[in-house]
Write an enzyme that holds these catalytic residues in place. Structure first.
Site, PDB file in Angstrom:
ATOM      1  N   PRO A  23       0.847  -1.078   0.152  1.00 36.14           N
ATOM      2  CA  PRO A  23      -0.050   0.009  -0.034  1.00 36.14           C
ATOM      3  C   PRO A  23       0.723   1.149   0.028  1.00 36.14           C
ATOM      4  O   PRO A  23       1.838   1.483   0.685  1.00 36.14           O
ATOM      5  CB  PRO A  23      -0.828  -0.015   1.306  1.00 36.14           C
ATOM      6  CG  PRO A  23      -0.128  -1.229   2.300  1.00 36.14           C
ATOM      7  CD  PRO A  23       0.721  -2.103   1.226  1.00 36.14           C
ATOM      8  N   CYS A  25       0.114   5.573  -0.162  1.00 37.02           N
ATOM      9  CA  CYS A  25      -0.762   6.565  -0.185  1.00 37.02           C
ATOM     10  C   CYS A  25      -0.508   7.544  -1.589  1.00 37.02           C
ATOM     11  O   CYS A  25       0.567   7.818  -1.377  1.00 37.02           O
ATOM     12  CB  CYS A  25      -0.609   7.373   1.293  1.00 37.02           C
ATOM     13  SG  CYS A  25      -1.713   6.765   2.486  1.00 37.02           S
ATOM     14  N   ALA A  62      -3.591   2.915   1.992  1.00 38.00           N
ATOM     15  CA  ALA A  62      -4.426   3.019   3.170  1.00 38.00           C
ATOM     16  C   ALA A  62      -5.697   3.759   2.747  1.00 38.00           C
ATOM     17  O   ALA A  62      -5.780   5.031   2.370  1.00 38.00           O
ATOM     18  CB  ALA A  62      -3.555   3.741   4.288  1.00 38.00           C
ATOM     19  N   TYR A 186      -0.088   4.135  13.196  1.00 40.23           N
ATOM     20  CA  TYR A 186      -1.492   4.558  13.090  1.00 40.23           C
ATOM     21  C   TYR A 186      -2.462   3.755  14.343  1.00 40.23           C
ATOM     22  O   TYR A 186      -1.728   3.230  15.167  1.00 40.23           O
ATOM     23  CB  TYR A 186      -2.007   4.325  11.785  1.00 40.23           C
ATOM     24  CG  TYR A 186      -1.245   5.126  10.744  1.00 40.23           C
ATOM     25  CD1 TYR A 186      -1.299   6.351  11.027  1.00 40.23           C
ATOM     26  CD2 TYR A 186      -0.450   4.492   9.926  1.00 40.23           C
ATOM     27  CE1 TYR A 186      -0.374   7.155   9.811  1.00 40.23           C
ATOM     28  CE2 TYR A 186       0.551   5.349   9.045  1.00 40.23           C
ATOM     29  CZ  TYR A 186       0.496   6.452   9.028  1.00 40.23           C
ATOM     30  OH  TYR A 186       1.073   7.421   8.176  1.00 40.23           O
TER      31      TYR A 186
HETATM   32  C1  LIG Z   1       4.474   7.421  -1.302  1.00 37.91           C
HETATM   33  C2  LIG Z   1       4.471   6.078  -0.234  1.00 37.91           C
HETATM   34  C3  LIG Z   1       3.152   6.079   0.476  1.00 37.91           C
HETATM   35  C4  LIG Z   1       3.023   4.961   1.609  1.00 37.91           C
HETATM   36  N1  LIG Z   1       1.897   4.541   1.912  1.00 37.91           N
HETATM   37  C5  LIG Z   1       1.585   3.625   2.887  1.00 37.91           C
HETATM   38  C6  LIG Z   1       0.477   3.426   3.128  1.00 37.91           C
HETATM   39  O1  LIG Z   1      -0.722   3.878   2.737  1.00 37.91           O
HETATM   40  N2  LIG Z   1       0.099   2.162   4.223  1.00 37.91           N
HETATM   41  C7  LIG Z   1       1.465   1.583   4.526  1.00 37.91           C
HETATM   42  O2  LIG Z   1       1.258   0.552   5.158  1.00 37.91           O
HETATM   43  N3  LIG Z   1       2.483   1.725   4.047  1.00 37.91           N
HETATM   44  C8  LIG Z   1       2.903   2.828   3.047  1.00 37.91           C
HETATM   45  N4  LIG Z   1       4.157   3.082   2.581  1.00 37.91           N
HETATM   46  C9  LIG Z   1       5.216   2.223   2.816  1.00 37.91           C
HETATM   47  C10 LIG Z   1       5.313   1.014   1.818  1.00 37.91           C
HETATM   48  O3  LIG Z   1       4.103   0.294   1.767  1.00 37.91           O
HETATM   49  C11 LIG Z   1       6.688   0.398   2.107  1.00 37.91           C
HETATM   50  O4  LIG Z   1       6.454  -0.330   3.360  1.00 37.91           O
HETATM   51  C12 LIG Z   1       8.060   1.195   2.123  1.00 37.91           C
HETATM   52  O5  LIG Z   1       7.899   2.269   1.292  1.00 37.91           O
HETATM   53  C13 LIG Z   1       9.046   0.418   2.109  1.00 37.91           C
HETATM   54  O6  LIG Z   1       9.117  -0.415   0.916  1.00 37.91           O
HETATM   55  P1  LIG Z   1      10.135   0.291  -0.391  1.00 37.91           P
HETATM   56  O7  LIG Z   1      11.627   0.259   0.246  1.00 37.91           O
HETATM   57  O8  LIG Z   1      10.010  -1.147  -1.252  1.00 37.91           O
HETATM   58  O9  LIG Z   1       9.593   1.338  -0.698  1.00 37.91           O
HETATM   59  C14 LIG Z   1       4.304   4.190   1.875  1.00 37.91           C
HETATM   60  C15 LIG Z   1       5.369   4.351   1.090  1.00 37.91           C
HETATM   61  C16 LIG Z   1       5.703   5.331   0.401  1.00 37.91           C
HETATM   62  C17 LIG Z   1       6.965   5.502  -0.389  1.00 37.91           C
END
Ligand SMILES: Cc1cc2nc3c(=O)[nH]c(=O)nc-3n(C[C@H](O)[C@H](O)[C@H](O)COP(=O)(O)O)c2cc1C
Length: 359
Positions: A23, A25, A62, A186
């Site tokens: 997820p 946002c 989310a 959260y």
């Molecule tokens: C733009 C953005 C929005 C995110 N929104 C959420 C979210 O809505 N819910 C959530 O659990 N994590 C959210 N995260 C965390 C990501 O799901 C993920 O766990 C995190 O980016 C680490 O993974 P990555 O290194 O592959 O980006 C968000 C991360 C980014 C970059």
């Protein structure tokens, strides 16, 4: 056969591969009016691109169970039927691309009512569509942030029911996986951790009391989420605090309890509940947390966090550290990562008919 491209069956659902989108946002929904919280063209294009790119499962960002549960006024929501209709367009399309549509059901708790991240992410008040956040205890996330209102027991019960209503709507909207957001500081995470939960009733104090709200949410969602469809739970495996926080030991213990309550997979992240902690990040830095849950329980896990490289992702699965990988920012950079990875690993890439000349 590559591990990444081996299909994965949970309950009656088969996910075509293990390359999943976590997820993320987009903060791009209307903050007011009849379409508040409903996905729009941005969301459609964003998710559609990762589906045509061969991603096995997309967990939509989310999505708030109530207006007060949004992180920002621009978040997606699933508290009314207009939102359900708008989500249908996305889930229908994802299914045409062989991608499983999932959704993260969320309540932002004390971290609600903030600006979009690219505008600084600071708390906002009514002048910018904001509201007073709700939390287990009247303790702000950090200095200078608004003091949240402490939820009454009656409000806690209402919030549990909001999660169940949201799950019912998610089903009507065509989603096949529901993920409960229990991470990143959260609402649910705030109840779990003694750092943010200072209640002295049945929802605070002992470990058993702090996990009560999360398990009530799981039970309420599981009761309406069909038996044949998987339920995920996202956790922050640690608050990254030396003491006084939620720990990896707690996570391992809780994982087994979640499984008893009908959770099918733990999506293992970390952090977000305590401000000012030092987190050393690097490639795959959260994988050891997923691997520990996998080694010490029978609950399937997904690993997330700086997984970007094909060989790295393949190894996480081949080593038995996780059952699937989630690629966040890498999929923002490269929506067709899964197709490229399949080619590199000699697996059959998913290619939409319209793109057959590019095979
Ligand atoms: C733009 C953005 C929005 C995110 N929104 C959420 C979210 O809505 N819910 C959530 O659990 N994590 C959210 N995260 C965390 C990501 O799901 C993920 O766990 C995190 O980016 C680490 O993974 P990555 O290194 O592959 O980006 C968000 C991360 C980014 C970059």
């Amino acid at each position: 056969m590559s591990a990444l491209f081996e299909p994965y069956t949970l309950r009656e659902l088969t996910i075509p591969n293990r390359v999943w989108m976590p997820p993320m946002c987009q903060y791009s929904a209307a903050p007011e009016g009849p379409l508040t919280g409903a996905p729009n063209d941005w969301h459609f294009a964003h998710y559609a691109a990762r589906a045509t790119g061969g991603t096995g499962l997309i967990i939509v960002e989310a999505t708030a169970v109530s207006p007060e549960g949004r992180i920002s006024p621009y978040d997606l929501g699933i508290w009314n039927d207009t939102q359900v209709e708008a989500f249908r367009r996305i889930t229908d399309f994802l299914k045409t691309q062989n991608t499983v549509p999932g959704i993260q059901l969320a309540h932002a708790g004390r971290k609600a009512s903030t600006e979009r991240t690219w505008k600084g992410g600071e708390p906002v008040g009514p002048e910018a569509y904001g509201w007073q956040p709700l939390a287990p205890s009247a303790v702000p996330f950090q200095e200078g942030h608004p003091v949240p209102a402490e939820l009454t027991v009656e409000q806690i019960r209402e919030t549990v029911a909001l999660f169940a209503d949201a799950a019912r709507r998610a089903l009507a909207a065509g989603f096949e996986v529901a993920e409960i957001h229990g991470a990143h500081g959260y609402l649910i995470n705030e109840f779990l951790s003694p750092h943010s939960n200072q209640r002295d009733d049945e929802y605070g104090g002992s470990y058993e009391n702090r996990v009560r709200f999360a398990l009530e949410v799981v039970d309420a969602v599981r009761a309406v989420w069909p038996e044949d469809k998987p339920l995920f739970f996202r956790i922050s495996a640690t608050d990254w605090l030396e003491e006084g926080g939620w720990t990896t030991d707690d996570t391992v213990r809780f994982a087994a309890e979640l499984q008893e309550h009908g959770v099918d997979l733990l999506d293992v992240s970390t952090g977000g509940n305590a401000s000012g902690v030092r987190i050393v990040t690097g490639p795959g830095y959260q994988v050891p947390f997923a691997a520990r849950v996998k080694a010490e329980t029978t609950l399937p896990v997904a690993a997330v966090g700086l997984i970007t490289d094909v060989e790295q992702a393949e190894k996480i699965l081949a080593n038995g550290e996780a059952d699937a990988v989630l690629l966040g920012r890498e999929l923002l950079r490269n929506p067709s990562w899964a197709r490229h990875a399949a080619r590199e690993l000699g697996a059959e890439p998913f290619v939409p008919d319209q793109y057959h000349r590019s095979v």
